[in-house]
Design an enzyme around this catalytic site. Structure first.
Site, PDB file in Angstrom:
ATOM      1  N   GLY A   1      51.518  99.338  12.384  1.00 49.53           N
ATOM      2  CA  GLY A   1      50.334  98.686  12.931  1.00 49.53           C
ATOM      3  C   GLY A   1      50.129  99.113  14.365  1.00 49.53           C
ATOM      4  O   GLY A   1      49.227  99.882  14.671  1.00 49.53           O
TER       5      GLY A   1
ATOM      6  N   HIS B   1      47.288  93.275  23.554  1.00 50.28           N
ATOM      7  CA  HIS B   1      48.642  92.827  23.200  1.00 50.28           C
ATOM      8  C   HIS B   1      49.691  93.901  23.520  1.00 50.28           C
ATOM      9  O   HIS B   1      50.684  93.630  24.202  1.00 50.28           O
ATOM     10  CB  HIS B   1      48.693  92.464  21.717  1.00 50.28           C
ATOM     11  CG  HIS B   1      50.038  92.023  21.250  1.00 50.28           C
ATOM     12  ND1 HIS B   1      50.414  90.704  21.207  1.00 50.28           N
ATOM     13  CD2 HIS B   1      51.127  92.731  20.833  1.00 50.28           C
ATOM     14  CE1 HIS B   1      51.663  90.622  20.782  1.00 50.28           C
ATOM     15  NE2 HIS B   1      52.118  91.836  20.539  1.00 50.28           N
ATOM     16  N   GLU B   2      49.447  95.101  23.051  1.00 50.65           N
ATOM     17  CA  GLU B   2      50.452  96.161  23.265  1.00 50.65           C
ATOM     18  C   GLU B   2      50.546  96.522  24.744  1.00 50.65           C
ATOM     19  O   GLU B   2      51.633  96.783  25.255  1.00 50.65           O
ATOM     20  CB  GLU B   2      50.141  97.392  22.404  1.00 50.65           C
ATOM     21  CG  GLU B   2      50.044  97.125  20.903  1.00 50.65           C
ATOM     22  CD  GLU B   2      51.256  96.432  20.285  1.00 50.65           C
ATOM     23  OE1 GLU B   2      52.362  96.570  20.820  1.00 50.65           O
ATOM     24  OE2 GLU B   2      51.082  95.722  19.275  1.00 50.65           O
TER      25      GLU B   2
ATOM     26  N   HIS C   1      52.666  94.025  26.706  1.00 52.09           N
ATOM     27  CA  HIS C   1      54.112  94.190  26.520  1.00 52.09           C
ATOM     28  C   HIS C   1      54.735  95.031  27.629  1.00 52.09           C
ATOM     29  O   HIS C   1      55.957  95.002  27.810  1.00 52.09           O
ATOM     30  CB  HIS C   1      54.396  94.892  25.181  1.00 52.09           C
ATOM     31  CG  HIS C   1      54.616  93.952  24.032  1.00 52.09           C
ATOM     32  ND1 HIS C   1      55.508  92.908  24.082  1.00 52.09           N
ATOM     33  CD2 HIS C   1      54.077  93.928  22.783  1.00 52.09           C
ATOM     34  CE1 HIS C   1      55.502  92.279  22.915  1.00 52.09           C
ATOM     35  NE2 HIS C   1      54.642  92.871  22.109  1.00 52.09           N
TER      36      HIS C   1
ATOM     37  N   GLU D   1      57.590  88.366  21.786  1.00 54.12           N
ATOM     38  CA  GLU D   1      56.373  88.333  20.972  1.00 54.12           C
ATOM     39  C   GLU D   1      55.570  87.051  21.212  1.00 54.12           C
ATOM     40  O   GLU D   1      54.351  87.096  21.329  1.00 54.12           O
ATOM     41  CB  GLU D   1      56.717  88.490  19.495  1.00 54.12           C
ATOM     42  CG  GLU D   1      57.218  89.870  19.127  1.00 54.12           C
ATOM     43  CD  GLU D   1      56.259  90.988  19.511  1.00 54.12           C
ATOM     44  OE1 GLU D   1      55.032  90.745  19.567  1.00 54.12           O
ATOM     45  OE2 GLU D   1      56.729  92.094  19.788  1.00 54.12           O
TER      46      GLU D   1
HETATM   47 ZN   LIG Z   1      54.033  92.444  20.133  1.00 52.99          ZN
END
Ligand SMILES: [Zn+2]
Length: 464
Positions: free
Chosen positions: A341, A377-378, A381, A400
């Site tokens: 993903g 989101h990525e 991180h 997460e």
């Molecule tokens: Zn994540």
């Protein structure tokens, strides 16, 4: 107070995303003991398609236990995976300081040369050094430049062990041969649609080279990639590009240096025929960061919204959390064959194309919103997960959960907070509540697991 309630929901949503649906309540699942035996025997199979992932999710219902099973399946130790318990955590006896990798990418085989600076965690330790490794062919191993003979180390199907490494700091050089074109597990380094690509979270790095493949081993990496220039004009890895050039025989090379320590699960390499959409982001302290989104040539026109999303995420993280991007370059790769993903590898995020590409003729509002959320989101991180990382995989929900909370806030700020909230709660009600009401209910942090990949299978519910 509101934050507390949100945080709980975030953790639950995280569980939906990562679907920790493989944790067993030993009492509720006792009648599944026959199924468990099947699970334990058959769980080594590639997760190469969403169908397989869903199938895996079904078959692995009982593969992560909160207590050891009363019925042990009698098989050789080599074939039966070991159950990992949180209570058994021990800090490593050896740490790695620097890791220099060299990849010679080939059509038949790939040679991986690693040079690692090793130091003991306590002076005078006499512990063996145990390295993880799967599907690797060992070519040579040297300690402080001296090649080891067969009796100096022990090799089995999952480990390379040095029974008595030198006391104090030493250099470990290991050459291995791998076959990415035959790697159908899509973990480690694999080849698909003509491109080389990696996926190392959670335990894929051990399919690239022998290593202490655990998140509490943090090291500074350099990576030199050599490959045919015509077949693989683009060579990418983590960090900043510090050198590149041509070699004899139609080959070329690139050297990447990541100045920040990272765990092995964030290592990434991509080599192939890709083209990029380029842009620049100026950070709040005035640094220019080059942004590149790489795709097969025909997909570049569909990356405009992804680039908008990336720049919006970088600005939002500065404004809301005071977090500025910490390198000169940020690469995103979107390829159709990426099975996870999306993956937050340090400065080289890799996505399945479906999560990045959009064209006004065919994409819906929901598609645009999903791209904004997952690109955000990525990227987020980079701090929550990458710079501040996990000690072990039992802490997965921390990186997460927090990052899902951040991407929810980002999407809420840039769109409609109410609509976003309804969508998130709807997902909780549809996916998480039924699990929490059934025999699969489990704590956010389980007490044990057998294979870490089990935690991720349900991600496909959202991404595919
Ligand atoms: Zn994540």
């Amino acid at each position: 107070m509101d934050f507390g309630r949100k945080a709980i929901l975030c953790f639950l949503l995280h569980l939906v995303k990562r679907s920790v649906c493989s944790v067993k309540n030993i009492i509720g699942c006792r009648h599944f003991s026959a199924l468990e035996a099947t699970c334990r025997r058959n769980y080594w199979f590639p997760h190469s398609t969403p169908y397989r992932a869903r199938e895996a999710s079904r078959r692995l219902l009982c593969s992560v236990a909160t207590e050891s099973s009363p019925k042990q399946v009698k098989e050789s130790e080599m074939d039966v995976p070991k159950e990992i318990f949180l209570k058994d955590y021990k800090s490593p006896a050896y740490y790695f300081d620097t890791v220099d990798l060299k990849f010679l990418l080939g059509e038949e085989k790939t040679i991986v040369a690693s040079k690692i600076t090793v130091f003991p965690s306590a002076e005078g330790t006499s512990s063996p050094l145990v390295l993880d490794g799967e599907d690797l062919k060992l070519i040579s191993i040297k300690v402080d430049g001296k090649e080891l003979k067969e009796g100096d180390y022990h090799l089995d199907s999952r480990h390379l062990t040095l029974p008595s490494p030198p006391q104090g700091k030493f250099t470990l050089e290991i050459d291995t041969e791998i076959q990415p074109q035959k790697n159908t597990s899509l973990e480690g380094l694999y080849k698909s649609s003509g491109n080389f690509c990696t996926q190392c979270e959670a335990e894929g790095f051990r399919k690239i080279t022998f290593y202490q493949d655990r998140p509490d081993i943090m090291a500074k990496y350099t990576c030199r990639i050599e490959a045919d220039k015509l077949l693989y004009p683009v060579l990418l890895s983590n960090g900043n590009l510090i050198e590149q050039g041509d070699l004899e025989g139609g080959k070329h090379y690139a050297v990447w240096e990541d100045p920040f320590k990272k765990p092995s699960y964030l290592f990434a390499l991509v080599a192939g025929q890709l083209e990029s959409r380029d842009d620049v982001f100026v950070t709040r302290s005035g640094r220019k960061v080059s942004l590149r989104i790489w795709t097969p040539a025909q997909d570049v026109p569909k990356t405009a919204h992804a680039m908008y999303s990336l720049k919006a995420a970088m600005k939002w993280d500065e404004d809301v959390f005071g977090l500025e991007y910490d390198l000169d370059l940020f690469n995103v790769v979107a390829v159709p064959d990426f099975n996870m993903g999306a993956m937050e590898n340090k400065s080289l995020n890799i996505f399945n194309s479906k999560l990045v590409l959009a064209s006004p003729e065919t994409a819906s509002d929901a598609d645009y919103a999903a791209i904004l959320g997952v690109i955000g989101h990525e990227y987020f991180h980079n701090w929550t997960g990458n710079r501040v990382t996990c000690r072990d995989w039992f802490q997965l929900s921390l990186k997460e959960g927090l990052t899902v909370f951040r991407d929810q806030e980002f999407s809420s700020d840039l769109g409609s907070r109410t609509v976003k909230r309804i969508a998130d709660v709807s997902k909780l009600r549809n996916y998480q509540f039924p699990q929490d009401a059934g025999p699969m209910a489990h704590p956010v942090r389980p007490h044990s697991y057998i294979k870490m990949d089990n935690f991720y299978t349900g991600k496909f519910l959202l991404y595919f």
